[in-house]
Design an enzyme around this catalytic site. Structure first.
Site, PDB file in Angstrom:
ATOM      1  CG  HIS A 102     -66.067 -13.056  14.121  1.00 33.15           C
ATOM      2  ND1 HIS A 102     -65.529 -12.931  12.870  1.00 33.15           N
ATOM      3  CD2 HIS A 102     -66.347 -11.796  14.525  1.00 33.15           C
ATOM      4  CE1 HIS A 102     -65.499 -11.642  12.525  1.00 33.15           C
ATOM      5  NE2 HIS A 102     -65.981 -10.938  13.516  1.00 33.15           N
ATOM      6  CB  VAL A 112     -79.019 -18.311   9.265  1.00 38.83           C
ATOM      7  CG1 VAL A 112     -78.392 -17.242  10.169  1.00 38.83           C
ATOM      8  CG2 VAL A 112     -79.993 -19.168  10.072  1.00 38.83           C
ATOM      9  CG  MET A 155     -75.135  -9.360   5.476  1.00 37.74           C
ATOM     10  SD  MET A 155     -75.864  -8.953   3.877  1.00 37.74           S
ATOM     11  CE  MET A 155     -74.748  -7.665   3.307  1.00 37.74           C
ATOM     12  CD1 TRP A 206     -75.058   3.401  -4.489  1.00 40.00           C
ATOM     13  CD2 TRP A 206     -73.140   3.270  -5.638  1.00 40.00           C
ATOM     14  NE1 TRP A 206     -75.366   2.895  -5.716  1.00 40.00           N
ATOM     15  CE2 TRP A 206     -74.205   2.797  -6.458  1.00 40.00           C
ATOM     16  CE3 TRP A 206     -71.854   3.278  -6.164  1.00 40.00           C
ATOM     17  CZ2 TRP A 206     -74.009   2.341  -7.761  1.00 40.00           C
ATOM     18  CZ3 TRP A 206     -71.650   2.815  -7.463  1.00 40.00           C
ATOM     19  CH2 TRP A 206     -72.718   2.359  -8.243  1.00 40.00           C
ATOM     20  N   GLY A 231     -77.064 -19.947   4.866  1.00 36.31           N
ATOM     21  CA  GLY A 231     -77.031 -20.883   5.978  1.00 36.31           C
ATOM     22  C   GLY A 231     -76.734 -22.310   5.566  1.00 36.31           C
TER      23      GLY A 231
END
Length: 334
Positions: free
Chosen positions: A44, A171, A174, A225, A306
């Site tokens: 990202h 931190v 997820m 689930w 973190g």
């Protein structure tokens, strides 16, 4: 290859200026992309720049758009992102939530009609660095099957919780899938396998081969689930509180990853109840207790959320940020 932080940031900023961003906006976005790669979230960071440029050229992201206030009620504000750059919209929303929490002890800012915020953890780190606790999340287009299903109907809806701590912020960042598509891409580019099965191949077999999961789009919900249920609630709460789109609506937009998504930013002053000394003591005791765990593998290390990011950050600032050759050359050519 490894790229110095300043070199990578300058190159990303050059590209963003070329697609029409102002100096200030390009500086912020280039910093976030580079910091994400610096902290080890390569998927990202640098790896997302070319896709962002493509979305701008297609008109799916408006580099000149600014968020507009739709509703204000007590400690809650609702904004329309107007399809502006997701990083800038999310930075704005988190800063507003922090400002509101200074007055009320808690601030809630919702954002609708925005675009991909890149690394969600960015905004958790921002709040924790300023001494605030934060919870934020986004919904996404469908990219994960509900538990027991074959076709995609759920977003992987990244979720972030952050706490400030002087010796190192805690931190959690997820996705609701065992591995995000970004992680699949990074692992595939390294020609590696996932450490545990992350989804199904096209024949319905669990696999650790990232390319096969990308092909089938049957990523595995985290906790099976439980992750599936968590994804559904994150999606609907984000849409309802922001008066925006849920995943089913984002799918109809068909304007790239997270085009038209809804986001929530909650900021809390963690020192209201017990004071800073109490918070620091509680967090330090918790971290120390966790770190005394016996590793399952000899020589293994136990990390709190973190900690590994901070460790990677330090290493990459000293040695340079790892970059895939093809990705870096693509950026240079933009």
């Amino acid at each position: 290859m490894r790229i110095p932080f300043t070199t990578m940031k300058a190159e990303v900023k050059r590209v963003l200026l070329k697609v029409g961003m102002t100096e200030e906006k390009a500086e912020i976005c280039a910093s976030v992309h580079t910091e994400s790669s610096r902290d080890g979230v390569y998927s990202h960071g640098l790896n997302r720049v070319a896709r962002f440029v493509d979305y701008v050229k297609k008109g799916w992201v408006d580099v000149n758009a600014e968020p507009t206030l739709i509703l204000k009620s007590g400690a809650m504000e609702n904004y329309d992102g107007n399809r502006g750059p997701g990083i800038l919209n999310a930075k704005f929303a988190m800063n507003r939530a922090i400002a509101i929490s200074k007055e009320h002890g808690i601030g809630l800012v919702t954002l609708r009609n925005t675009t991909h915020w890149m690394r969600g953890g960015t905004y958790g780190w921002d709040a924790a660095d300023k001494g605030y606790a934060a919870i934020c999340w986004t919904n996404t287009e469908s990219c994960m099957p509900a538990w027991g299903a074959k076709n995609t109907r759920l977003g992987n809806n990244p979720f972030v919780i952050a706490l400030p701590r002087e010796e190192g912020n805690i931190v959690l960042d997820m996705a609701m899938s065992q591995f995000s598509y970004g992680k699949l891409q990074v692992t595939r580019l390294k020609n590696e396998l996932l450490p545990v099965p992350g989804g199904y191949d096209k024949d319905g077999n669990l696999t650790s081969t990232p390319g096969l999961i990308e092909e089938s789009m049957r990523i595995l919900p985290t906790g099976y689930w439980k992750g599936s249920g968590f994804a559904i609630l994150l999606d609907t709460v984000a849409a309802i509180l922001s008066n925006g789109l849920a995943t089913s609506g984002i799918d109809k937009v068909q304007e790239g990853s997270c085009g038209g998504c809804s986001q929530i930013f909650i900021v809390i002053d963690p020192y209201v109840a017990g004071g800073k000394d109490f918070v620091e003591r509680t967090l330090n005791e918790t971290v120390a207790y966790i770190k005394t765990s016996e590793p399952a593998i000899a020589g293994g290390e136990i990390y709190y959320p973190g900690e590994l990011s901070a460790k990677t950050r330090k290493e990459n600032m000293e040695k340079g940020i790892p970059a895939d050759d093809n990705v870096w050359n693509e950026i240079l050519s933009l």
